[in-house]
Write an enzyme that holds these catalytic residues in place. Sequence first.
Site, mmCIF file in Angstrom:
data_model
loop_
_atom_site.group_PDB
_atom_site.id
_atom_site.type_symbol
_atom_site.label_atom_id
_atom_site.label_comp_id
_atom_site.label_asym_id
_atom_site.label_seq_id
_atom_site.Cartn_x
_atom_site.Cartn_y
_atom_site.Cartn_z
ATOM 1 N N ASN A 12 0.048 -5.369 -5.744
ATOM 2 C CA ASN A 12 -0.148 -4.638 -4.751
ATOM 3 C C ASN A 12 1.327 -4.003 -4.977
ATOM 4 O O ASN A 12 2.542 -4.255 -3.770
ATOM 5 C CB ASN A 12 -0.784 -4.308 -3.419
ATOM 6 C CG ASN A 12 -0.361 -3.444 -2.727
ATOM 7 O OD1 ASN A 12 -0.133 -2.494 -3.372
ATOM 8 N ND2 ASN A 12 -0.921 -4.206 -1.335
ATOM 9 N N LYS A 14 2.732 -1.424 -3.678
ATOM 10 C CA LYS A 14 2.909 -0.175 -2.000
ATOM 11 C C LYS A 14 3.299 0.606 -2.937
ATOM 12 O O LYS A 14 3.820 1.413 -3.829
ATOM 13 C CB LYS A 14 3.361 -1.487 -1.069
ATOM 14 C CG LYS A 14 2.516 -2.587 -1.051
ATOM 15 C CD LYS A 14 3.232 -3.481 0.010
ATOM 16 C CE LYS A 14 2.629 -4.791 -0.031
ATOM 17 N NZ LYS A 14 2.887 -5.107 1.837
ATOM 18 N N HIS A 98 -6.258 -2.313 3.158
ATOM 19 C CA HIS A 98 -4.560 -3.475 3.213
ATOM 20 C C HIS A 98 -4.292 -2.825 5.231
ATOM 21 O O HIS A 98 -4.703 -1.926 5.481
ATOM 22 C CB HIS A 98 -4.072 -2.533 2.849
ATOM 23 C CG HIS A 98 -2.972 -3.302 2.237
ATOM 24 N ND1 HIS A 98 -2.062 -3.833 3.265
ATOM 25 C CD2 HIS A 98 -2.646 -4.424 1.610
ATOM 26 C CE1 HIS A 98 -1.235 -4.767 3.507
ATOM 27 N NE2 HIS A 98 -1.577 -5.473 2.165
ATOM 28 N N GLU A 100 -2.076 -2.688 6.131
ATOM 29 C CA GLU A 100 -1.294 -1.898 6.723
ATOM 30 C C GLU A 100 -1.720 -0.379 6.523
ATOM 31 O O GLU A 100 -1.195 0.588 8.059
ATOM 32 C CB GLU A 100 0.550 -1.173 5.391
ATOM 33 C CG GLU A 100 1.034 -2.668 5.634
ATOM 34 C CD GLU A 100 1.281 -2.855 4.088
ATOM 35 O OE1 GLU A 100 1.327 -2.713 3.003
ATOM 36 O OE2 GLU A 100 1.986 -4.298 4.206
ATOM 37 N N GLU A 170 -6.064 -11.782 3.716
ATOM 38 C CA GLU A 170 -4.495 -11.382 4.273
ATOM 39 C C GLU A 170 -4.275 -11.808 5.560
ATOM 40 O O GLU A 170 -4.176 -10.783 6.567
ATOM 41 C CB GLU A 170 -3.920 -10.369 3.849
ATOM 42 C CG GLU A 170 -4.291 -9.541 1.781
ATOM 43 C CD GLU A 170 -3.227 -8.771 1.428
ATOM 44 O OE1 GLU A 170 -2.951 -9.317 0.500
ATOM 45 O OE2 GLU A 170 -3.281 -7.826 2.132
ATOM 46 N N GLY A 176 4.270 -10.092 4.206
ATOM 47 C CA GLY A 176 5.854 -9.095 3.563
ATOM 48 C C GLY A 176 7.151 -10.505 4.285
ATOM 49 O O GLY A 176 8.262 -9.880 5.273
ATOM 50 N N SER A 216 3.005 -13.113 1.048
ATOM 51 C CA SER A 216 3.996 -13.794 0.740
ATOM 52 C C SER A 216 3.663 -15.035 0.131
ATOM 53 O O SER A 216 4.277 -16.159 -0.194
ATOM 54 C CB SER A 216 4.710 -14.528 1.816
ATOM 55 O OG SER A 216 5.392 -13.825 2.876
HETATM 56 P P1 PGA Z 1 3.408 -9.451 0.402
HETATM 57 O O1 PGA Z 1 2.522 -8.368 0.319
HETATM 58 O O2 PGA Z 1 2.987 -10.370 -0.555
HETATM 59 O O3 PGA Z 1 4.594 -8.854 0.173
HETATM 60 O O4 PGA Z 1 3.314 -10.291 1.994
HETATM 61 C C1 PGA Z 1 0.882 -9.097 -0.208
HETATM 62 C C2 PGA Z 1 0.442 -7.960 0.394
HETATM 63 O O5 PGA Z 1 0.559 -7.459 1.800
HETATM 64 O O6 PGA Z 1 -1.005 -7.700 -0.361
#
Ligand code: PGA
Length: 254
Positions: A12, A14, A98, A100, A170, A176, A216
């Site tokens: 992903n 982003k 997601h 976010e 997640e 992140g 992460s």
């Molecule tokens: P990350 O993000 O691996 O940077 O923690 C995962 C995601 O949001 O899909």
Amino acid sequence: MNKQRKLIIAGNWKMNKTVAESLALVRGLKIELANIKEVDIVICPPFTALSEVSKAVIDSNIRLGAQNMSENGYGAFTGEIAGGMLKEFSCRYVILGHSERRQFQKESDELISKKAQAAHANSLKPIVCVGETLAEREGNKTEQVLETQVKGSLAGLTKEQMVETVVAYEPVWAIGTGKTATTAQAQEAHAFIRKQLVGLFDENVAKRVRIQYGGSVKPANARELMEQPDVDGALVGGASLDARSFCVFIKNSI
Ligand code: PGA
């Protein structure tokens, strides 16, 4: 690793990468991953790079996904992207709900379920994200949150569609932040989600649905996460932005 379900690992990206940067990343991935057959490999670049990336991955084992889509078809929806438009770029997958987007665009389970239905109507496989916040985990609400999100976000899907849907667990506190769920926490949540799928669909569907872990993940924790019986892949954010870390992550998973 011999698993009942084929692993699916998706990057992903982003809101990162220009078209030129996307193509450079894809070049590296194609060389490094050419011989990988054990994993379904998916990359989800920003919309602006889909056209060029779709040409770059033709004849490779890398599949394309988008990061979001509209619940509507074509029409007067300024700024939105329809599923049919994603199909033009040979997208096979689309990330939906997601955290976010749940947080910043206030996407609800009901909206996500409409998007998931629209995705299937366009022969796109949705990757539906669910996960609790830190406050919810600390308040012992993880199961309640997952139950609500799984039920709400997957509402209206047929059994056939559910089998072609990927769920991504997640935990919001792990995205992140460099803080990964322990393998035990991940397995526990995945098993709980699978149990919900038994109730909402049936045992056979639940057994076939792939559940990714995200938050992460990095090459160093790939193997132990993928060894968990209900972890069937990963949704990779930060570590998918660099060819080497994404490739090593995939290789360490098998
Ligand atoms: P990350 O993000 O691996 O940077 O923690 C995962 C995601 O949001 O899909």
